[in-house]
Scaffold this motif. Structure first.
Motif: not given
Length: 48
Positions: A12-29
């Motif tokens: 749930q955290f990695s699917s919405h809001g700031i968690g999704k943003t953090i997840s997307d940045v880590l995936w790009a890196v």
């Protein structure tokens, strides 16, 4: 320890809001550091 509860909270955290943003940045890196189109490993000849 209920592993299912922990995993569902992380999902749930990695699917919405700031968690999704953090997840997307880590995936790009991750994809920048380890590209999928990198050459296959080859054995290195060792001189005898």
């Amino acid at each position: 320890m209920n592993l299912d509860a922990i995993v569902s909270q992380l999902t749930q955290f990695s699917s919405h809001g700031i968690g999704k943003t953090i997840s997307d940045v880590l995936w790009a890196v991750y994809t920048f550091i380890f590209p999928a189109n990198a050459e296959a490993a080859r054995p290195v000849p060792i001189p005898r």
